[in-house]
Structure formats: C-alpha cells, structure tokens
Write a protein that holds these residues in place. Structure first.
Motif, mmCIF file in Angstrom:
data_model
loop_
_atom_site.group_PDB
_atom_site.id
_atom_site.type_symbol
_atom_site.label_atom_id
_atom_site.label_comp_id
_atom_site.label_asym_id
_atom_site.label_seq_id
_atom_site.Cartn_x
_atom_site.Cartn_y
_atom_site.Cartn_z
ATOM 1 N N ARG A 16 1.184 -0.777 -0.010
ATOM 2 C CA ARG A 16 -0.385 0.197 0.144
ATOM 3 C C ARG A 16 0.762 1.530 -0.533
ATOM 4 N N LYS A 17 1.652 1.267 0.924
ATOM 5 C CA LYS A 17 3.075 2.453 1.026
ATOM 6 C C LYS A 17 3.438 2.552 -0.830
ATOM 7 N N TYR A 18 3.889 1.570 -1.147
ATOM 8 C CA TYR A 18 4.541 1.744 -2.270
ATOM 9 C C TYR A 18 3.376 2.446 -4.119
ATOM 10 N N VAL A 19 2.261 2.009 -3.782
ATOM 11 C CA VAL A 19 1.152 2.289 -4.602
ATOM 12 C C VAL A 19 0.788 3.518 -4.189
ATOM 13 N N ILE A 20 0.875 3.953 -2.486
ATOM 14 C CA ILE A 20 0.470 5.145 -2.222
ATOM 15 C C ILE A 20 1.364 6.759 -2.799
ATOM 16 N N ASN A 21 2.854 6.461 -2.963
ATOM 17 C CA ASN A 21 4.060 7.214 -3.004
ATOM 18 C C ASN A 21 3.652 6.759 -4.772
ATOM 19 N N LYS A 22 3.662 6.026 -5.767
ATOM 20 C CA LYS A 22 3.383 6.099 -7.098
ATOM 21 C C LYS A 22 2.239 7.217 -6.946
ATOM 22 N N GLY A 23 1.586 6.961 -6.569
ATOM 23 C CA GLY A 23 0.796 7.871 -7.062
ATOM 24 C C GLY A 23 0.757 9.275 -6.482
ATOM 25 N N LEU A 24 1.906 9.677 -5.325
ATOM 26 C CA LEU A 24 1.891 10.478 -4.839
ATOM 27 C C LEU A 24 3.297 11.648 -6.083
ATOM 28 N N ILE A 25 3.521 10.071 -6.907
ATOM 29 C CA ILE A 25 5.251 11.283 -7.554
ATOM 30 C C ILE A 25 4.605 12.052 -8.395
ATOM 31 N N GLY A 26 3.157 10.845 -8.884
ATOM 32 C CA GLY A 26 2.259 11.446 -9.726
ATOM 33 C C GLY A 26 1.801 12.951 -10.041
ATOM 34 N N VAL A 27 1.309 13.509 -8.513
ATOM 35 C CA VAL A 27 0.832 14.100 -8.199
ATOM 36 C C VAL A 27 1.852 15.865 -8.179
ATOM 37 N N LEU A 86 14.884 10.454 -1.718
ATOM 38 C CA LEU A 86 13.992 12.367 -1.858
ATOM 39 C C LEU A 86 12.566 12.193 -2.108
ATOM 40 N N TYR A 87 12.243 10.774 -3.131
ATOM 41 C CA TYR A 87 10.892 10.438 -2.832
ATOM 42 C C TYR A 87 10.375 11.322 -3.824
ATOM 43 N N SER A 88 11.435 12.178 -4.996
ATOM 44 C CA SER A 88 10.655 12.569 -5.691
ATOM 45 C C SER A 88 10.604 12.332 -7.610
ATOM 46 N N PRO A 89 10.033 13.097 -7.953
ATOM 47 C CA PRO A 89 9.791 12.562 -9.606
ATOM 48 C C PRO A 89 11.162 12.195 -10.418
ATOM 49 N N TRP A 90 12.493 13.445 -9.704
ATOM 50 C CA TRP A 90 13.529 13.008 -10.527
ATOM 51 C C TRP A 90 14.102 11.617 -10.316
ATOM 52 N N GLU A 91 13.554 10.830 -8.748
ATOM 53 C CA GLU A 91 14.600 9.789 -8.368
ATOM 54 C C GLU A 91 13.659 8.864 -9.117
ATOM 55 N N PHE A 92 12.635 9.031 -8.977
ATOM 56 C CA PHE A 92 11.315 8.201 -9.782
ATOM 57 C C PHE A 92 12.589 7.850 -11.766
ATOM 58 N N ASN A 93 12.720 8.869 -11.940
ATOM 59 C CA ASN A 93 13.532 8.546 -13.199
ATOM 60 C C ASN A 93 14.756 7.869 -13.429
ATOM 61 N N TRP A 94 15.499 8.284 -11.999
ATOM 62 C CA TRP A 94 16.699 7.954 -11.757
ATOM 63 C C TRP A 94 16.962 6.151 -11.768
ATOM 64 N N LYS A 95 15.606 5.772 -10.650
ATOM 65 C CA LYS A 95 15.834 4.054 -10.489
ATOM 66 C C LYS A 95 15.099 3.671 -12.057
ATOM 67 N N ARG A 96 14.253 4.347 -13.046
ATOM 68 C CA ARG A 96 13.744 3.781 -14.021
ATOM 69 C C ARG A 96 15.255 3.818 -15.125
ATOM 70 N N ASP A 97 15.776 4.955 -15.153
ATOM 71 C CA ASP A 97 16.701 4.857 -15.654
ATOM 72 C C ASP A 97 17.750 4.022 -16.251
ATOM 73 N N ALA A 98 17.651 2.982 -14.779
ATOM 74 C CA ALA A 98 18.561 2.115 -14.873
ATOM 75 C C ALA A 98 18.018 0.663 -15.853
ATOM 76 N N ASP A 99 16.905 0.395 -15.862
ATOM 77 C CA ASP A 99 15.951 -0.177 -16.439
ATOM 78 C C ASP A 99 16.764 -0.412 -17.980
ATOM 79 N N PHE A 100 16.957 0.730 -18.258
ATOM 80 C CA PHE A 100 17.163 0.795 -19.936
ATOM 81 C C PHE A 100 18.361 1.485 -19.764
ATOM 82 N N PRO A 101 19.685 -0.078 -19.738
ATOM 83 C CA PRO A 101 21.045 0.751 -19.346
ATOM 84 C C PRO A 101 21.328 1.634 -20.773
ATOM 85 N N ASP A 102 20.728 1.256 -21.777
ATOM 86 C CA ASP A 102 21.429 1.946 -23.017
ATOM 87 C C ASP A 102 20.877 3.227 -23.692
#
Length: 123
Positions: A16-27, A86-102
């Motif tokens: 639930r914390k994960y889902v709420i966190n992702k929703g708030l990043i969208g906000v 950070l719990y920020s959109p930037w940090e979220f992007n940083w984490k997702r960037d690691a999913d696409f190394p190229d």
C-alpha cells in the motif's frame, strides 16, 4: 489504498505504501508542470524578475528534484545508484533509467534543462 480497499484488499502495508508513493509522485509531477506553465506565462507577460517567472521555475525544479542535498561522493548523476530518500519524480526517473542501460539517462538531463530554463526566463 489508505483504508485497504480495492485494489489494495488483503495487501501488505509495504504494498500500500508503494502504491500511494507512486500516486503521489504523479501528483507532484502534475504540480511541477503547473509551476512551469505559470513561469512561462509570467515570462510571456514580462514578469522576468526573480519574484516572477524565475520564482515559479525554481519551484518546479525544487519539487521535481527533491528535498535535500546529495552527497555526490556517493551518488553520481548518470550512475545507477539512487539515494532512495528523495521521494521525487527525479529520483523515480533515476531508478527507471537503470532499467534501460542503453537508453537516455533522463535524470541526468533534468538539472541542466531546469538551469537553462531558469536563465532564459529571467529575460
């Protein structure tokens, strides 16, 4: 998810914390976009002082990047290790960037884009 109702029925508090966190990043991302729009509107209307367009652009950057300074001896912009605090959109992007190394490291491009915008909104 706050009260455990669908789609969070019978899910753990961590889920639930994960889902709420992702929703708030969208906000927060929506708020960042709003502040950028206000900054552009103010610049178009000649409000290019630090209290005008620049103020709103800086707000957008602050909400996008996060709430505290990073120890750059530990975290490298463009690297794959994220602060996790950070719990920020930037940090979220940083984490997702690691999913696409190229792919493009979107988090590495964000600070220069915000800086470029700030300089140019000051007229």
């Amino acid at each position: 998810c706050l009260d455990g109702n669908s789609p969070c029925d019978n899910k753990t508090d961590d889920f639930r914390k994960y889902v709420i966190n992702k929703g708030l990043i969208g906000v927060v991302t929506a708020y960042v976009t709003y502040e950028m729009g206000v900054a552009i509107w103010k610049a178009e209307n000649g409000q290019t002082t630090d209290g005008g367009a620049a103020y709103n652009w800086d707000e957008a950057a602050a909400f996008h990047i996060g709430r505290k300074d990073l120890d750059f001896s530990v975290y490298t912009i463009g690297g794959t290790t994220t602060p996790g605090s950070l719990y920020s959109p930037w940090e979220f992007n940083w984490k997702r960037d690691a999913d696409f190394p190229d792919g493009v490291k979107t988090h590495a491009h964000a600070p220069p884009i915000f800086n470029h915008g700030l300089v140019n909104l000051r007229g």
